[in-house]
Scaffold this motif. Structure first.
Motif, mmCIF file in Angstrom:
data_model
loop_
_atom_site.group_PDB
_atom_site.id
_atom_site.type_symbol
_atom_site.label_atom_id
_atom_site.label_comp_id
_atom_site.label_asym_id
_atom_site.label_seq_id
_atom_site.Cartn_x
_atom_site.Cartn_y
_atom_site.Cartn_z
ATOM 1 N N TRP A 135 -39.361 -40.727 -12.396
ATOM 2 C CA TRP A 135 -38.454 -39.590 -12.156
ATOM 3 C C TRP A 135 -39.177 -38.252 -12.110
ATOM 4 O O TRP A 135 -38.882 -37.416 -11.255
ATOM 5 C CB TRP A 135 -37.392 -39.526 -13.262
ATOM 6 N N LEU B 214 -40.535 -37.075 -6.114
ATOM 7 C CA LEU B 214 -39.252 -37.407 -6.741
ATOM 8 C C LEU B 214 -38.831 -36.355 -7.770
ATOM 9 O O LEU B 214 -37.643 -36.158 -8.027
ATOM 10 C CB LEU B 214 -39.393 -38.773 -7.430
ATOM 11 N N TRP C 275 -36.250 -33.868 -6.768
ATOM 12 C CA TRP C 275 -34.895 -34.419 -6.662
ATOM 13 C C TRP C 275 -34.297 -34.674 -8.047
ATOM 14 O O TRP C 275 -33.080 -34.565 -8.221
ATOM 15 C CB TRP C 275 -34.903 -35.688 -5.806
#
Lengths: 434, 309
Positions: B168, B174, B177
Motif C-alpha cells: 500500500w 500505489l 492512491w
C-alpha cells in the motif's frame, strides 16, 4: 428539605474552598513548578516527556519529586511551562522566529541537532559562568563540541543522549552480526524461516537519516567540512555514501529486509514486530530495551539481546547519538541563572535517572545508580563510537534529501548514484542561499 | 402618538430607531469592523506572503533583499513538475471519488429517510464522524490500516481471504492512491452533507410525473436528479477542490510525502520548504501558487453562487 439543601450547599462550598486552597499550595502542576504567588516567573518551553506533564504516569510520578525539590529550593520563583508539539523540526523553526523577534520563552529544551541553528543566530546566552571547567571537561567530546560556539563559549547544557543499537531475537539469530555481510546473511537465513529478517527506518522522517548515517560514519565519512559546507557528495565521501546506500539497498533487494521498510517512520513499529514475533532483528534506539521489557512477557523478552550496529568490517563501527539540551534565551541575568539552576538541579542527573536518557558526563555515568547495570555498561562502550549529527544550519536539508534518496533507492525508483546526485544538487542549492 | 411625533422623539433622544436608520444609509459604518478584521487576519498575511515571495528571505537570516530569484529558481526546479503532477492526480482523483461516493451515500440516505427505514440517523452520524476526525488523526489511523506488516489491518484481511498482501505505502505507484483513499474516506461525508441537502429539496412531484410518464430510475436520475443538483454539485466541486489542494495534515503522518517524493503534494512541499529547508522566500512563492489556484476556484464559486441559487 430546605435545611438539607442548605447543609449540602454549605458543605459543597467549604469543600470547594479547601480544594482551591490545596491547589494554590500545590508546588508542582502539569504546567507550573513553584508557588503561583512566587514573585519571579521563568517561562519554559519543554518537550512534554521532559516536564511535569510527562505522558508516562510512572515517569511523571518520579519526576514530580525532582520538580518539588527544585520548587522548595527556590521559593521566590515559579516556572511556567508551555510544550512542544510532535513535529520537532517545525517547532524549532517557529522557536527561532520567536527568538529573533525577542518573544522566545526564557528557558527551552532544545533538540541537540537543532542547537547549532540557535547558537549561530546569536539568540542564546553563554553559560560558562554557571558550570566549572571540570564539569565541562567531564562531558563526552562530541557533547562538548555540540554545545560550544565558534567563540569558545558554551551555549547550552546537553544533559541526555541516546544511541542506536542492533536488537536481535537470539532464538532466531544466535550469533551477533559484526559486519554488514554477517547481518545480511543472518537476516536472509531468518527470512527463510518466515519472519522478517531485519527492520529499519526507511520512511520520510529524521530517524531514517540518523539511523542510516551510522553506516556512512563507520567508514569515516563526513557530511560537512569544518566550515559547515556540505562535502558528502564529492570524492571519497560520495563513495562512502554510495557504499552505505548499496548496503541498505542490498538488504531489501535480497529479501533480508522487507520492502515495507521504505514506509517505516516510527520506532514503535519495531516494538510491534518484536512483540508479534514477526521480525528477527531491527536497528533501534537504546530506550526500546525498556519498552520491550515492559510490553513483553519475561520469557519472550529474555530472547532479545542488544549489540553494536554492524560495520563494513568488524573494526569500523559508529552509532548515531542524539539527545536534548537546555538553553537560556532570556537576556535577564537573574533568569539566565535560574535556567542554569534548572539545568543543574533537574536535568543534569535527576532527569537521566527518570527518563533513562544516557548521562553526558563520564563521572555521572559511573555514579548514577540507574546506570550501574550490565545493559548500560554495554551502551557506555558503544558510546565510544558515538557520532552526533553535525551542528550546522544546512543539516535539516541534508537530512530531508537523504530521506528522499533512501525512499527512492529502497522502493527501486532510482539507482543510488542518480538519487545521491539529485540530493547533492539540491543541498548545494539550499546551501548557496544560506 | 403619531409617526411624526415618534420620529421627532427619536431625533431628539438619539433612539435606536434613528441609529438603525442612519446605519442603513451608511453601510460603511457597520461594515468597517468586519472589513478591519478581514484586513488584519486575511488580507495582511496574504500580502505579507506575496511580499516575502519577492525576497531572498530564509528563517536563518533576519536580513533579506528584494528579488525575483525565488520565482526563477522555482521555475527551474527539477522537482516542481513531479510535485505538480502528484498534486493534480491527488486533487482530481479525490474530488471525483468524493463527489461520486458522496452522491451515492446521499441518495441512499435520502431513500432511507423517505422509506422511514430504521438506523438512517445512525448511518449519517457514522459517516459524518469521519469528517470530524482531524486530518492528522485520520493519517495515523490509515497508516495503521495500510501497515504492510503481517499484522497490518487491510493486508491481514486480504491474507484471510487468500489474496496476496498489497504494498500500500511502499510501492511509489500505489502510495499516492492509498493517500487518495484516506482523503476520500475523510472528505466524502462533506460531499454527502451538501448533496443530501440538495436532494431533499427536489420536489417529489417531478419524480411522480416522471413515473407516470414511464421513466426508468436511471432516466429519473439523469434527467431530474442531476440537473436539479447541478448548482450544489458545482459548488461542492469547487469547495472540495480547495480543501484537497490545501491538504497536507493527512499525508504528513501517513507517508511524510514518501517513498521518495511519491506522495509529496504542493501543500506538503511548501511546508517542507519552509520548516525543513528554512527557505521562507521559496516557501512563500509556493504559497502564492497555492493562493492563486485557490483564488481561481473561489472566483468560480462566487460566480456560480448568485446565478444558480
Amino acid at each position: 428539605m430546605k435545611k438539607k439543601f442548605l447543609s449540602a450547599f454549605l458543605a459543597g462550598t467549604i469543600l470547594t474552598g479547601l480544594a482551591a486552597g490545596a491547589a494554590a499550595q500545590q508546588l508542582v502542576t502539569t504546567d507550573r513548578v513553584g508557588s503561583p504567588d512566587a514573585p519571579n516567573v521563568l517561562t519554559m518551553r519543554a518537550n512534554p516527556t521532559q516536564s511535569p506533564n510527562s505522558p508516562s504516569a510512572e515517569q511523571k510520578a518520579t519526576f514530580e519529586k525532582v520538580w518539588q525539590s527544585f520548587a522548595e529550593a527556590h521559593p521566590d520563583w515559579q516556572v511556567q511551562f508551555e510544550f512542544f508539539g510532535q513535529d520537532i523540526g517545525s517547532e524549532h523553526a517557529r522557536l527561532l522566529e520567536q527568538a529573533r523577534a525577542g518573544r522566545a520563552p526564557d528557558c527551552v529544551t532544545v533538540d541537540s541537532f537543532q542547537l547549532a541553528l540557535f547558537i549561530k543566530n546569536g539568540v542564546l546566552q553563554p553559560l560558562d559562568d554557571f558550570f566549572s571547567q571540570e564539569e565541562i571537561d567531564d562531558l563526552f567530546p562530541f557533547i562538548r563540541d555540540g554545545i560550544t560556539g565558534s567563540d569558545g563559549h558554551i551555549y547550552a547544557w546537553w544533559w541526555g543522549t541516546d544511541l542506536r543499537v542492533l536488537y536481535r531475537n537470539t532464538e532466531i539469530v544466535a550469533d551477533t552480526p559484526e559486519t554488514w555481510e554477517e547481518l545480511q546473511n543472518a537476516a536472509l537465513e531468518a527470512a527463510e524461516s518466515g519472519v522478517e529478517g531485519v527492520l529499519f527506518n526507511g520512511g520520510r522522517w529524521e530517524g531514517t537519516t540518523f539511523d542510516w548515517l551510522a553506516n556512512f560514519w563507520a567508514q569515516g565519512g563526513s557530511l560537512v567540512d569544518e566550515d559547515g559546507k556540505p562535502i558528502f557528495g564529492e570524492g571519497e565521501n560520495r563513495e562512502k555514501m554510495l557504499r552505505a546506500m548499496d548496503y541498505f539497498k542490498g538488504l531489501v533487494d535480497s529479501g533480508a529486509a522487507p520492502r515495507r521498510v521504505a514506509t517505516i517512520k516510527d520506532y514503535n513499529d519495531f516494538n510491534a514486530a518484536a512483540i508479534a514475533g514477526s521480525a528477527a532483528m531491527f536497528f533501534g534506539g537504546h530506550w526500546q530495551h525498556f519498552q520491550l521489557q515492559e510490553a513483553m512477557p519475561e520469557e519472550a523478552f529474555a530472547k532479545w539481546d542488544v549489540s553494536e550496529l554492524p560495520g563494513p568490517t568488524a573494526g569500523e563501527r559508529a552509532t548515531g547519538t542524539g539527545g536534548w539540551t537546555v538553553a537560556a534565551f532570556t537576556d535577564d541575568p537573574a533568569k539566565v541563572e535560574m535556567c542554569a539552576n534548572l539545568m543543574r538541579e533537574v536535568y543534569m542527573g535527576p532527569a537521566n535517572e527518570v527518563i533513562g536518557d544516557l548521562p553526558t558526563r563520564e563521572s555521572l555515568f559511573a555514579e548514577l545508580p540507574k546506570f550501574q547495570d550490565p545493559y548500560f555498561d554495554k551502551l557506555k562502550d558503544y558510546l565510544v563510537n558515538g557520532r552526533a549529527r553535525p551542528g550546522v544550519p544546512i543539516y535539516p536539508e541534508i537530512s530531508n534529501q537523504i530521506q528522499i534518496t533512501m525512499g527512492e533507492v529502497l522502493s527501486g525508483t532510482k539507482e543510488p548514484e542518480a538519487a545521491l546526485d539529485g540530493a547533492w544538487n539540491r543541498v548545494m542549492e539550499a546551501y548557496t542561499k544560506m | 402618538m403619531s409617526e411624526h411625533a415618534v420620529a421627532g422623539t427619536a431625533e431628539r433622544t438619539g433612539s435606536p430607531h434613528k441609529r438603525a436608520w442612519h446605519l442603513a444609509e451608511r453601510p460603511l459604518v457597520w461594515l468597517a469592523p468586519l472589513t478591519l478584521l478581514l484586513l488584519i487576519t486575511y488580507v495582511y498575511p496574504a500580502i505579507d506572503v506575496i511580499r516575502y515571495s519577492f525576497t531572498d528571505a530564509t528563517l536563518l537570516n533576519p536580513e533579506y533583499a528584494y528579488t525575483t530569484d525565488s520565482y526563477r529558481a522555482l521555475i527551474r526546479s527539477p522537482d516542481l513538475p513531479g510535485i505538480l503532477w502528484v498534486t493534480f492526480v491527488f486533487v482530481v482523483a479525490s474530488v471525483v471519488l468524493q463527489l461520486v461516493l458522496g452522491l451515492l451515500v446521499a441518495m441512499v440516505l435520502n431513500r432511507g429517510v423517505k422509506r422511514r427505514l430504521p438506523g438512517v440517523s445512525v448511518v449519517r452520524i457514522i459517516i459524518l464522524s469521519a469528517w470530524i476526525v482531524p486530518g492528522v488523526a485520520a493519517g495515523i489511523v490509515w497508516q495503521l490500516m495500510f501497515n504492510e506488516a503481517s499484522y497490518g489491518f487491510l493486508n491481514a484481511i486480504l491474507r484471510g481471504v487468500g489474496v496476496s498482501p498489497v504494498a500500500w505505502l511502499s510501492d511509489p505507484d500505489l502510495a499516492l492512491w492509498s493517500a487518495v483513499i484516506a482523503n476520500v474516506w475523510r472528505g466524502t461525508a462533506f460531499s454527502m452533507l451538501l448533496l443530501y441537502a440538495g436532494l431533499v429539496v427536489i420536489p417529489s412531484s417531478l419524480y411522480e410525473a416522471a413515473s407516470v410518464d414511464g421513466a426508468t430510475a436511471l432516466k429519473q436520475f439523469w434527467y431530474i436528479t442531476l440537473p436539479q443538483l447541478r448548482p450544489i454539485l458545482l459548488i461542492n466541486t469547487v469547495l472540495i477542490s480547495i480543501f484537497t489542494l490545501n491538504t497536507f495534515d493527512l499525508i504528513l503522518p501517513l507517508t511524510g510525502g514518501g517513498p521518495g517524493r511519491a506522495t509529496e503534494v504542493l501543500a506538503l512541499y511548501t511546508y517542507n520548504t519552509v520548516f525543513r529547508n528554512f527557505d521562507l522566500s521559496n516557501g512563500a512563492v509556493l504559497a502564492v501558487i497555492l493562493l492563486l489556484i485557490s483564488i481561481v476556484f473561489t472566483l468560480i464559486y462566487v460566480r456560480l453562487l448568485p446565478r444558480e441559487l
